[in-house]
Design an enzyme around this catalytic site. Sequence first.
Site, PDB file in Angstrom:
ATOM      1  N   ALA A  81     140.925 -21.715  25.234  1.00 15.73           N
ATOM      2  CA  ALA A  81     139.579 -21.919  25.769  1.00 15.73           C
ATOM      3  C   ALA A  81     138.732 -20.663  25.612  1.00 15.73           C
ATOM      4  O   ALA A  81     138.977 -19.654  26.268  1.00 15.73           O
ATOM      5  CB  ALA A  81     139.671 -22.315  27.243  1.00 15.73           C
ATOM      6  N   SER A 124     142.323 -13.313  16.832  1.00 11.55           N
ATOM      7  CA  SER A 124     141.642 -13.532  15.568  1.00 11.55           C
ATOM      8  C   SER A 124     141.753 -12.292  14.685  1.00 11.55           C
ATOM      9  O   SER A 124     141.837 -11.162  15.183  1.00 11.55           O
ATOM     10  CB  SER A 124     140.170 -13.801  15.881  1.00 11.55           C
ATOM     11  OG  SER A 124     139.389 -13.645  14.734  1.00 11.55           O
ATOM     12  N   TYR A 149     131.961 -11.424  20.249  1.00 15.12           N
ATOM     13  CA  TYR A 149     133.082 -12.368  20.103  1.00 15.12           C
ATOM     14  C   TYR A 149     134.356 -11.597  19.726  1.00 15.12           C
ATOM     15  O   TYR A 149     135.393 -11.709  20.373  1.00 15.12           O
ATOM     16  CB  TYR A 149     132.775 -13.434  19.032  1.00 15.12           C
ATOM     17  CG  TYR A 149     134.009 -14.149  18.577  1.00 15.12           C
ATOM     18  CD1 TYR A 149     134.636 -15.069  19.397  1.00 15.12           C
ATOM     19  CD2 TYR A 149     134.588 -13.851  17.338  1.00 15.12           C
ATOM     20  CE1 TYR A 149     135.809 -15.686  18.987  1.00 15.12           C
ATOM     21  CE2 TYR A 149     135.752 -14.465  16.934  1.00 15.12           C
ATOM     22  CZ  TYR A 149     136.361 -15.376  17.767  1.00 15.12           C
ATOM     23  OH  TYR A 149     137.532 -15.984  17.371  1.00 15.12           O
ATOM     24  N   LYS A 153     137.989 -10.607  21.971  1.00 14.63           N
ATOM     25  CA  LYS A 153     139.384 -10.847  21.580  1.00 14.63           C
ATOM     26  C   LYS A 153     140.187  -9.538  21.660  1.00 14.63           C
ATOM     27  O   LYS A 153     141.336  -9.521  22.104  1.00 14.63           O
ATOM     28  CB  LYS A 153     139.460 -11.423  20.160  1.00 14.63           C
ATOM     29  CG  LYS A 153     138.896 -12.824  20.040  1.00 14.63           C
ATOM     30  CD  LYS A 153     139.756 -13.834  20.795  1.00 14.63           C
ATOM     31  CE  LYS A 153     139.150 -15.207  20.841  1.00 14.63           C
ATOM     32  NZ  LYS A 153     139.864 -16.129  21.757  1.00 14.63           N
ATOM     33  N   PHE A 178     143.553 -16.121  10.709  1.00 17.95           N
ATOM     34  CA  PHE A 178     142.610 -15.812   9.639  1.00 17.95           C
ATOM     35  C   PHE A 178     141.569 -16.953   9.618  1.00 17.95           C
ATOM     36  O   PHE A 178     141.036 -17.257  10.660  1.00 17.95           O
ATOM     37  CB  PHE A 178     143.366 -15.479   8.348  1.00 17.95           C
ATOM     38  CG  PHE A 178     143.901 -14.054   8.461  1.00 17.95           C
ATOM     39  CD1 PHE A 178     144.926 -13.744   9.349  1.00 17.95           C
ATOM     40  CD2 PHE A 178     143.285 -13.002   7.801  1.00 17.95           C
ATOM     41  CE1 PHE A 178     145.352 -12.422   9.557  1.00 17.95           C
ATOM     42  CE2 PHE A 178     143.706 -11.683   7.985  1.00 17.95           C
ATOM     43  CZ  PHE A 178     144.734 -11.400   8.871  1.00 17.95           C
ATOM     44  N   ASN A 199     129.943 -21.521   9.770  1.00 21.05           N
ATOM     45  CA  ASN A 199     131.089 -21.184   8.915  1.00 21.05           C
ATOM     46  C   ASN A 199     131.060 -21.965   7.606  1.00 21.05           C
ATOM     47  O   ASN A 199     130.422 -23.010   7.520  1.00 21.05           O
ATOM     48  CB  ASN A 199     132.408 -21.446   9.654  1.00 21.05           C
ATOM     49  CG  ASN A 199     132.542 -20.578  10.894  1.00 21.05           C
ATOM     50  OD1 ASN A 199     132.566 -21.079  12.009  1.00 21.05           O
ATOM     51  ND2 ASN A 199     132.578 -19.280  10.703  1.00 21.05           N
ATOM     52  N   LEU A 200     131.774 -21.424   6.644  1.00 21.95           N
ATOM     53  CA  LEU A 200     131.665 -21.939   5.280  1.00 21.95           C
ATOM     54  C   LEU A 200     132.055 -23.413   5.131  1.00 21.95           C
ATOM     55  O   LEU A 200     131.263 -24.222   4.624  1.00 21.95           O
ATOM     56  CB  LEU A 200     132.528 -21.066   4.350  1.00 21.95           C
ATOM     57  CG  LEU A 200     132.502 -21.460   2.882  1.00 21.95           C
ATOM     58  CD1 LEU A 200     131.107 -21.318   2.303  1.00 21.95           C
ATOM     59  CD2 LEU A 200     133.503 -20.633   2.084  1.00 21.95           C
ATOM     60  N   PHE A 218     126.402 -16.095   0.663  1.00 20.75           N
ATOM     61  CA  PHE A 218     125.885 -14.824   1.158  1.00 20.75           C
ATOM     62  C   PHE A 218     126.370 -13.635   0.323  1.00 20.75           C
ATOM     63  O   PHE A 218     127.270 -12.918   0.722  1.00 20.75           O
ATOM     64  CB  PHE A 218     126.277 -14.627   2.629  1.00 20.75           C
ATOM     65  CG  PHE A 218     125.776 -15.712   3.543  1.00 20.75           C
ATOM     66  CD1 PHE A 218     124.489 -16.230   3.420  1.00 20.75           C
ATOM     67  CD2 PHE A 218     126.582 -16.228   4.549  1.00 20.75           C
ATOM     68  CE1 PHE A 218     124.026 -17.238   4.270  1.00 20.75           C
ATOM     69  CE2 PHE A 218     126.130 -17.221   5.407  1.00 20.75           C
ATOM     70  CZ  PHE A 218     124.853 -17.728   5.257  1.00 20.75           C
ATOM     71  N   GLY A 295     127.061  -7.877   8.736  1.00 24.48           N
ATOM     72  CA  GLY A 295     128.349  -7.888   9.444  1.00 24.48           C
ATOM     73  C   GLY A 295     129.499  -8.404   8.599  1.00 24.48           C
ATOM     74  O   GLY A 295     130.666  -8.258   8.963  1.00 24.48           O
ATOM     75  N   ASP A 296     129.217  -9.058   7.452  1.00 25.81           N
ATOM     76  CA  ASP A 296     130.294  -9.582   6.612  1.00 25.81           C
ATOM     77  C   ASP A 296     131.030  -8.460   5.888  1.00 25.81           C
ATOM     78  O   ASP A 296     130.441  -7.431   5.557  1.00 25.81           O
ATOM     79  CB  ASP A 296     129.725 -10.547   5.555  1.00 25.81           C
ATOM     80  CG  ASP A 296     129.726 -11.993   6.030  1.00 25.81           C
ATOM     81  OD1 ASP A 296     130.210 -12.243   7.147  1.00 25.81           O
ATOM     82  OD2 ASP A 296     129.232 -12.861   5.282  1.00 25.81           O
TER      83      ASP A 296
HETATM   84  N1  UFG Z   1     129.705 -17.920   3.803  1.00 31.19           N
HETATM   85  C1  UFG Z   1     128.700 -18.255   2.923  1.00 31.19           C
HETATM   86  N2  UFG Z   1     127.786 -19.182   3.330  1.00 31.19           N
HETATM   87  C2  UFG Z   1     127.837 -19.799   4.533  1.00 31.19           C
HETATM   88  C3  UFG Z   1     128.889 -19.443   5.426  1.00 31.19           C
HETATM   89  C4  UFG Z   1     129.793 -18.495   5.021  1.00 31.19           C
HETATM   90  O1  UFG Z   1     128.608 -17.712   1.810  1.00 31.19           O
HETATM   91  O2  UFG Z   1     126.978 -20.632   4.842  1.00 31.19           O
HETATM   92  C5  UFG Z   1     130.721 -16.935   3.361  1.00 31.19           C
HETATM   93  C6  UFG Z   1     130.773 -15.690   4.213  1.00 31.19           C
HETATM   94  O3  UFG Z   1     129.845 -14.728   3.759  1.00 31.19           O
HETATM   95  C7  UFG Z   1     132.233 -15.259   4.040  1.00 31.19           C
HETATM   96  C8  UFG Z   1     132.978 -16.581   3.898  1.00 31.19           C
HETATM   97  O4  UFG Z   1     131.992 -17.530   3.503  1.00 31.19           O
HETATM   98  O5  UFG Z   1     132.386 -14.531   2.856  1.00 31.19           O
HETATM   99  C9  UFG Z   1     133.616 -17.069   5.174  1.00 31.19           C
HETATM  100  O6  UFG Z   1     132.671 -17.079   6.206  1.00 31.19           O
HETATM  101  P1  UFG Z   1     132.905 -17.856   7.594  1.00 31.19           P
HETATM  102  O7  UFG Z   1     131.655 -17.733   8.386  1.00 31.19           O
HETATM  103  O8  UFG Z   1     133.437 -19.210   7.343  1.00 31.19           O
HETATM  104  O9  UFG Z   1     134.098 -17.036   8.256  1.00 31.19           O
HETATM  105  P2  UFG Z   1     134.186 -15.466   8.619  1.00 31.19           P
HETATM  106  O10 UFG Z   1     135.244 -14.897   7.729  1.00 31.19           O
HETATM  107  O11 UFG Z   1     132.895 -14.809   8.616  1.00 31.19           O
HETATM  108  O12 UFG Z   1     134.669 -15.522  10.142  1.00 31.19           O
HETATM  109  C10 UFG Z   1     135.694 -16.378  10.554  1.00 31.19           C
HETATM  110  C11 UFG Z   1     135.393 -16.870  11.966  1.00 31.19           C
HETATM  111  C12 UFG Z   1     135.558 -15.785  12.963  1.00 31.19           C
HETATM  112  C13 UFG Z   1     136.867 -15.092  12.794  1.00 31.19           C
HETATM  113  C14 UFG Z   1     137.058 -14.619  11.377  1.00 31.19           C
HETATM  114  C15 UFG Z   1     138.429 -14.054  11.203  1.00 31.19           C
HETATM  115  O13 UFG Z   1     134.103 -17.398  12.056  1.00 31.19           O
HETATM  116  O14 UFG Z   1     135.544 -16.367  14.238  1.00 31.19           O
HETATM  117  O15 UFG Z   1     136.914 -15.711  10.492  1.00 31.19           O
HETATM  118  O16 UFG Z   1     138.557 -13.391  10.013  1.00 31.19           O
HETATM  119  F1  UFG Z   1     136.938 -14.034  13.600  1.00 31.19           F
END
Ligand code: UFG
Length: 335
Positions: A81, A124, A149, A153, A178, A199-200, A218, A295-296
């Site tokens: 949760a 995470s 967030y 954690k 992951f 998310n992607l 992105f 932040g990426d």
């Molecule tokens: N991405 C895009 N376009 C989008 C969404 C994402 O290009 O519309 C790219 C991001 O730049 C990244 C990849 O897809 O390179 C994955 O992005 P996500 O947002 O799916 O996932 P993140 O790796 O940023 O983060 C996720 C979770 C977090 C967690 C993390 C752990 O959202 O909660 O994984 O590594 F902490």
Amino acid sequence: MKILVTGCCGYIGSHTCVELLNNNYEVIGLDNFSNSKKDVLDKIEVLTGKEIKFYEGNMLDEDFIRKIFKENKIDGVIDFAAYKAVGESMQKPVEYYINNVSSVLVLLKVMKEFNCKKLVFSSSATVYGSPEEVPISENSKTGGTTNPYGTSKLIVERILKDLYEADNSMDICILRYFNPIGAHPSGLIGEEPNGVPANLMPYIVKVANKKLECLSIFGNDYDTKDGTGVRDYIHVVDLAKGHVLAMEKLEKEGQGLYIYNLGTGTGYSVLDIVKAFEKENGIKIKYKITKRRPGDIAMCYSNPSKAKEELGFICEKTLEDMVRDAWNFEKRNKN
Ligand code: UFG
């Protein structure tokens, strides 16, 4: 064994309930539906032929948590949760810290009262911040989180370490996920984010379904094979099975604080995911390259060998399974 699953109707929680029930655990579920739906309970029952004893309420309500422990002899807890939207956590840090940190403190306090020692905590890969090395092992440096967030954690991990120092009779397992994607192969349960997905994979399925027009990728100027970000995507069913293995370890060995990465160990780029989705599902995904998302990081993937050696954790699902199951869930739940 009776397991309390907090956040039992959420994305990872619901899949874990299915795996626990399939492995003959008794499940007591708790959710407040802040980011999940009630009908997930029926779907879990359809998938397993078993019911979970369900409590609706808030994790911050100590009396409510106490009532659950009073009414059930709980042997262990899996704590899902939490709020999980990285972007939203920047806007609402206080809400995130209350919901993600205070709730664990309430839970730990009540667990102590009832002498419940076993806890699996949902952490995470975000705790590694911007990783100094890939693949990331459990010994890699943590910290440097860039949003509330992720910091929430990290704080809970620290609290659990302090708790274990103070009380060695606790059995704690921290699982660092992951990137979970996909859905149950039945298409009955899956990821249902509120609003526009951040998310992607949830974004891709909405483009495939014509609910969103175009995926923004992105950045394509990272130091990766095709310039787009690389992540360790793991099928949610494999991830859920990891929780059963973690609980089994606490049951058999106990008395320890264990930390495991749950990933496949393979990094895929954003373009790999788009191409795999298109090929497996026969649908074109419209995309454009936009600037980097603040932040990426360029690359994040796990060294999964510790979980393999100590838990017997092996990912069985392929990337094709992940993209097919994600789309199957979307198709079944179009409206
Ligand atoms: N991405 C895009 N376009 C989008 C969404 C994402 O290009 O519309 C790219 C991001 O730049 C990244 C990849 O897809 O390179 C994955 O992005 P996500 O947002 O799916 O996932 P993140 O790796 O940023 O983060 C996720 C979770 C977090 C967690 C993390 C752990 O959202 O909660 O994984 O590594 F902490």
